[in-house]
Write an enzyme that holds these catalytic residues in place. Structure first.
Site, PDB file in Angstrom:
ATOM      1  N   HIS A  59       0.824  -1.211   0.000  1.00 19.41           N
ATOM      2  CA  HIS A  59       0.000   0.000   0.000  1.00 19.41           C
ATOM      3  C   HIS A  59       0.859   1.264   0.000  1.00 19.41           C
ATOM      4  O   HIS A  59       1.896   1.312   0.670  1.00 19.41           O
ATOM      5  CB  HIS A  59      -0.903   0.041   1.240  1.00 19.41           C
ATOM      6  CG  HIS A  59      -1.983  -0.996   1.223  1.00 19.41           C
ATOM      7  ND1 HIS A  59      -3.173  -0.831   0.567  1.00 19.41           N
ATOM      8  CD2 HIS A  59      -2.032  -2.231   1.788  1.00 19.41           C
ATOM      9  CE1 HIS A  59      -3.924  -1.902   0.723  1.00 19.41           C
ATOM     10  NE2 HIS A  59      -3.253  -2.767   1.459  1.00 19.41           N
ATOM     11  N   ALA A 118      -9.652   3.775   3.241  1.00 16.31           N
ATOM     12  CA  ALA A 118      -9.838   5.213   3.013  1.00 16.31           C
ATOM     13  C   ALA A 118     -11.046   5.546   2.156  1.00 16.31           C
ATOM     14  O   ALA A 118     -11.381   6.723   2.007  1.00 16.31           O
ATOM     15  CB  ALA A 118      -8.579   5.783   2.359  1.00 16.31           C
TER      16      ALA A 118
END
Length: 326
Positions: A59, A118
């Site tokens: 990520h 997110a």
């Protein structure tokens, strides 16, 4: 069906090689729901700490352009960019700078990037959560990151399966229209005489645990664990009540190399409400420690019988702590 999905498809959902290989081995999956059940079981019960860290590394930092990060797949980079779109749209130069600084502090403290699902979250929301979690102990935050990774994985599996499920639904509808009324009547008659067996949707027991040796910074293997349930409904046990006859053993096991216990009870959909006690033979693990054994007593209420109770033990020679995980 997911017969066309391979290792690279699942790598796009979660950057752990072990996770992707296990998903391929468990497949094919007819629906997104089946894939999610398997994914949770594999991520929390089969992927070790090295696999977790491998997935975290895949990520980018929140607020960083995903294209500048070495993704394992172009699909993963594209999805990551979309998931951060709300955060980037609500960011200012100053908030992006603050986010960058807090991300750097977080990574220095914990050793991996701040991980959060997110999608749909603004930059102020993410910053607030980052600051809140920064005060956590490393082992607790490691577990938090694993939970967030699973949320991201489920979101990406949904994207992966969306086209497949639409196609399957269309095919099923076409098949249903071809069924004659006589066949429908026959199935209705049979259905009245047959009772389907109960379906267990859980992939692991409703109560689980693992032990981390915070002094050594590693999982605690070889510790005996037992789970008991208080047999008397009313009154509940009180402080000082040591009546052993009131506790019924549900199961016992020994922690493996990842610090996880084996199955302590049956895999059931509805957990019986009541008071439970989970005990750890810490004295055998560390004869020079302060605690010959540790017992944790907790209550499952009527409204919580469908929930999962993960009760980890964070152990050192002269202290221990626990919390309710999920």
């Amino acid at each position: 069906m997911s017969s066309s999905l391979g290792k690279n498809d699942f790598i796009s959902c979660c950057g752990s090689t072990k996770f992707a290989e296990e998903m391929v081995a468990d497949g094919p999956f007819a629906t997104y729901d089946e894939a999610v059940v398997a994914a949770n079981n594999i991520w929390f019960n089969k992927v070790d700490v090295h696999g977790w860290l491998e997935a975290f590394t895949a990520h980018p930092q929140i607020g960083q352009n995903p294209s500048s990060t070495a993704h394992k797949s172009s699909t993963s980079a594209q999805w990551s960019k979309g998931e951060q779109s709300t955060a980037l749209a609500t960011a200012t130069d100053s908030s992006l700078q603050e986010l960058y600084e807090w991300n750097s502090l977080y990574k220095r403290k914990f050793g991996f990037v701040f991980l959060i699902c997110a999608s749909g979250r603004s930059t102020p929301e993410i910053l607030s959560e980052l600051k809140r979690r920064f005060s956590n102990r490393p082992i607790i935050e490691f577990e938090n990151a694993a939970q967030e990774q699973m949320k991201i994985t489920e979101l990406r599996l949904q994207k992966l399966f969306s086209n497949i499920e639409v196609s399957a639904s269309t095919e099923a509808q076409s098949t249903a229209n071809d069924v004659t009324k006589a066949e429908e009547g026959r199935m209705n008659i049979l259905g009245g005489h047959l009772t389907a067996p109960p379906v267990t949707t859980r992939t692991r027991p409703p109560i689980t645990t693992h032990i981390l040796d915070v002094a050594r910074g590693c999982p605690a293997a070889g510790i005996e664990v037992q789970l008991e349930m208080y047999s008397v409904k009313q009154p509940s046990p009180v402080f000082g009540d040591l009546d052993k006859d009131k506790w019924i053993l549900q199961g016992s096991s020994t922690t493996d190399k990842d610090g996880r216990s084996g199955q302590l009870m049956k895999i059931v959909n509805d957990l019986s409400p009541g008071v439970y006690r989970i005990s750890f033979n810490t004295g055998k693990y560390n004869p020079n420690g302060f605690f010959p054994f540790v017992s944790i007593v907790f209550e499952v209420k009527e409204s919580q019988t469908m929930e999962h109770f993960h009760v980890p033990l964070l152990l050192s020679p002269f202290s221990f702590s626990t919390y309710r995980g999920s």
